[in-house]
Design an enzyme around this catalytic site. Structure first.
Site, PDB file in Angstrom:
ATOM      1  N   ASN A  20       0.886  -1.172   0.000  1.00 14.72           N
ATOM      2  CA  ASN A  20       0.000   0.000   0.000  1.00 14.72           C
ATOM      3  C   ASN A  20       0.920   1.218   0.000  1.00 14.72           C
ATOM      4  O   ASN A  20       1.617   1.468   0.976  1.00 14.72           O
ATOM      5  CB  ASN A  20      -0.862  -0.058   1.271  1.00 14.72           C
ATOM      6  CG  ASN A  20      -2.001   0.930   1.297  1.00 14.72           C
ATOM      7  OD1 ASN A  20      -2.670   1.034   2.313  1.00 14.72           O
ATOM      8  ND2 ASN A  20      -2.263   1.654   0.222  1.00 14.72           N
ATOM      9  N   GLN A  54      -2.319   6.761  -1.450  1.00 15.16           N
ATOM     10  CA  GLN A  54      -2.679   7.882  -0.597  1.00 15.16           C
ATOM     11  C   GLN A  54      -1.493   8.818  -0.409  1.00 15.16           C
ATOM     12  O   GLN A  54      -0.335   8.417  -0.608  1.00 15.16           O
ATOM     13  CB  GLN A  54      -3.148   7.414   0.793  1.00 15.16           C
ATOM     14  CG  GLN A  54      -4.563   6.890   0.868  1.00 15.16           C
ATOM     15  CD  GLN A  54      -4.642   5.381   0.721  1.00 15.16           C
ATOM     16  OE1 GLN A  54      -3.644   4.684   0.854  1.00 15.16           O
ATOM     17  NE2 GLN A  54      -5.829   4.869   0.428  1.00 15.16           N
ATOM     18  N   CYS A  83      -5.914   5.681   7.963  1.00 11.41           N
ATOM     19  CA  CYS A  83      -5.193   4.775   7.068  1.00 11.41           C
ATOM     20  C   CYS A  83      -4.193   3.993   7.901  1.00 11.41           C
ATOM     21  O   CYS A  83      -3.208   4.556   8.382  1.00 11.41           O
ATOM     22  CB  CYS A  83      -4.488   5.548   5.955  1.00 11.41           C
ATOM     23  SG  CYS A  83      -3.484   4.511   4.873  1.00 11.41           S
ATOM     24  N   HIS A 180     -16.169   0.250   7.006  1.00  8.09           N
ATOM     25  CA  HIS A 180     -15.846  -0.974   6.268  1.00  8.09           C
ATOM     26  C   HIS A 180     -17.061  -1.887   6.202  1.00  8.09           C
ATOM     27  O   HIS A 180     -17.795  -2.029   7.188  1.00  8.09           O
ATOM     28  CB  HIS A 180     -14.702  -1.732   6.943  1.00  8.09           C
ATOM     29  CG  HIS A 180     -13.388  -1.044   6.832  1.00  8.09           C
ATOM     30  ND1 HIS A 180     -12.495  -1.296   5.816  1.00  8.09           N
ATOM     31  CD2 HIS A 180     -12.830  -0.087   7.603  1.00  8.09           C
ATOM     32  CE1 HIS A 180     -11.428  -0.526   5.973  1.00  8.09           C
ATOM     33  NE2 HIS A 180     -11.609   0.219   7.050  1.00  8.09           N
ATOM     34  N   GLU A 229     -10.890   0.168  -1.820  1.00  3.35           N
ATOM     35  CA  GLU A 229     -10.883   1.309  -0.915  1.00  3.35           C
ATOM     36  C   GLU A 229     -11.628   2.517  -1.494  1.00  3.35           C
ATOM     37  O   GLU A 229     -11.569   2.776  -2.699  1.00  3.35           O
ATOM     38  CB  GLU A 229      -9.453   1.718  -0.580  1.00  3.35           C
ATOM     39  CG  GLU A 229      -8.691   0.688   0.229  1.00  3.35           C
ATOM     40  CD  GLU A 229      -7.441   1.267   0.869  1.00  3.35           C
ATOM     41  OE1 GLU A 229      -7.534   2.350   1.484  1.00  3.35           O
ATOM     42  OE2 GLU A 229      -6.367   0.661   0.723  1.00  3.35           O
ATOM     43  N   ARG A 230     -12.262   3.245  -0.596  1.00  4.74           N
ATOM     44  CA  ARG A 230     -12.900   4.498  -0.984  1.00  4.74           C
ATOM     45  C   ARG A 230     -11.883   5.424  -1.648  1.00  4.74           C
ATOM     46  O   ARG A 230     -10.823   5.698  -1.088  1.00  4.74           O
ATOM     47  CB  ARG A 230     -13.421   5.253   0.250  1.00  4.74           C
ATOM     48  CG  ARG A 230     -14.601   4.716   0.949  1.00  4.74           C
ATOM     49  CD  ARG A 230     -15.015   5.664   2.073  1.00  4.74           C
ATOM     50  NE  ARG A 230     -13.915   5.977   2.983  1.00  4.74           N
ATOM     51  CZ  ARG A 230     -13.991   6.872   3.966  1.00  4.74           C
ATOM     52  NH1 ARG A 230     -15.105   7.549   4.166  1.00  4.74           N
ATOM     53  NH2 ARG A 230     -12.965   7.093   4.751  1.00  4.74           N
ATOM     54  N   CYS A 238      -4.595  -2.998   2.880  1.00  8.89           N
ATOM     55  CA  CYS A 238      -5.378  -1.973   3.574  1.00  8.89           C
ATOM     56  C   CYS A 238      -5.333  -2.287   5.060  1.00  8.89           C
ATOM     57  O   CYS A 238      -5.884  -3.298   5.494  1.00  8.89           O
ATOM     58  CB  CYS A 238      -6.821  -1.940   3.070  1.00  8.89           C
ATOM     59  SG  CYS A 238      -7.884  -0.755   3.941  1.00  8.89           S
ATOM     60  N   THR A 240      -6.559  -0.620   7.852  1.00  9.71           N
ATOM     61  CA  THR A 240      -7.832  -0.568   8.570  1.00  9.71           C
ATOM     62  C   THR A 240      -8.759  -1.677   8.077  1.00  9.71           C
ATOM     63  O   THR A 240      -9.553  -2.217   8.846  1.00  9.71           O
ATOM     64  CB  THR A 240      -8.520   0.793   8.398  1.00  9.71           C
ATOM     65  OG1 THR A 240      -8.701   1.072   6.997  1.00  9.71           O
ATOM     66  CG2 THR A 240      -7.721   1.903   9.047  1.00  9.71           C
ATOM     67  N   GLY A 241      -8.637  -2.037   6.789  1.00 11.82           N
ATOM     68  CA  GLY A 241      -9.431  -3.144   6.251  1.00 11.82           C
ATOM     69  C   GLY A 241      -9.059  -4.467   6.896  1.00 11.82           C
ATOM     70  O   GLY A 241      -9.932  -5.311   7.159  1.00 11.82           O
TER      71      GLY A 241
END
Length: 299
Positions: A20, A54, A83, A180, A229-230, A238, A240-241
């Protein structure tokens, strides 16, 4: 910054956490206050800019219980709340750049303060805070959606498209500072992440959009995960995912903490103590944070 403004030199560091990838910017020693959404988009563009999932902005803290403030912009230029992989890169950045010698470091994000700790082996541990299940705080509106309970988790049926006869995905809904929707799939490689992910992301039940997670359970302590992801599309990992997936899996009775989360970019370890005396315990994430290169660009 308007079109008549002179070009601005911008120093940056390119980093990644399990694939990421991020542009990390020091907003303490350089003024980044006038950068527009369109300019964030150009910086993140993989063909015409530096390229990143990001952009992470390091700023001075605005509250006394934090060492820094940390802001996140998706590749579409929109600012988001949290994130997880970026937070690990954040702590590696501030230590490597000499902005702090503290370990652990407390970092202010949109709605809370995170505690980040660097380990000697290069791994970074992040206290991600407690998961949030209250719909108004996610935010999530379940009106009109079918639901069912699986162990301690309530699952909701999300239609995967507007086409007649389209099937529903049963998702667990949780916030890890960002929303999520997590579903379990039989085979992660054939999961319709790119096809259904955009529809779930913008489903009207989520007024601020949502990250769509696809989890394959390998064992009670290991999963495979893909996330749409948004504002960024599918990423190689991800953070947080991963936290949301493990929380949902434990609440569904499928997983036991700690859990190894295998993403397409690397492996994360997630620990969660569940809910004790009615209080959700914090989620602890450990994983890599790698500097790729440093540079300077002009905007």
């Amino acid at each position: 910054m308007n079109s008549n403004s002179p070009a601005q030199k911008l120093r940056f560091t390119k980093m990644h956490g399990a694939g990421n990838d991020f542009i990390v910017l020091n907003g303490i020693d350089q003024d980044l206050s006038n950068i527009t959404r369109e300019q964030w988009q150009k910086l993140a563009h993989r063909q015409f800019g530096i390229g990143a999932d990001q952009i992470l902005l390091v700023e001075k803290a605005t509250r006394p219980d934090a060492d820094f403030r940390y802001r996140i912009f998706n590749s579409d230029g929109g600012e988001v709340e949290q994130c997880g992989n970026g937070s690990r890169c954040f702590v590696r950045f501030v230590l490597d750049q000499g902005l702090s010698s503290k370990n652990p470091i407390r970092v202010e994000v949109a709605h809370t303060v995170l505690t980040l700790k660097s380990h000697p082996d290069g791994q970074v541990e992040v206290d991600m805070g407690a998961p949030v299940f209250e719909h108004s705080h996610i935010p999530f509106n379940s009106n009109g959606l079918a639901s069912k309970q699986e162990f301690h988790e309530i699952l909701y049926a999300l239609p995967t498209s507007n086409h007649p006869g389209a099937h529903d995905d049963w998702v667990g809904v949780v916030s890890m500072g960002n929303p999520h929707a997590v579903q379990v799939v039989g085979d992660i490689d054939s999961a319709p992440v790119k096809e259904e992910g955009p529809f779930i992301e913008k489903h009207p039940a989520f007024p601020r959009r949502v990250n769509a997670g696809y989890m394959q359970v390998i064992s009670r302590n290991q999963i495979k995960l893909r996330v749409y992801e948004r504002g960024a599309g599918e990423t190689l990992a991800c953070g947080t995912g991963a936290c949301a997936a493990v929380v949902s899996g434990i609440r569904r009775g499928m997983l036991d903490s700690p859990v190894k989360v295998q993403t397409r970019g690397g492996t994360l370890e997630i620990s969660w103590g569940g809910i004790v005396n009615g209080v959700a315990q914090p989620v602890i994430m450990t994983g890599p944070a790698v500097t790729v290169f440093e540079g300077e660009t002009e905007i």
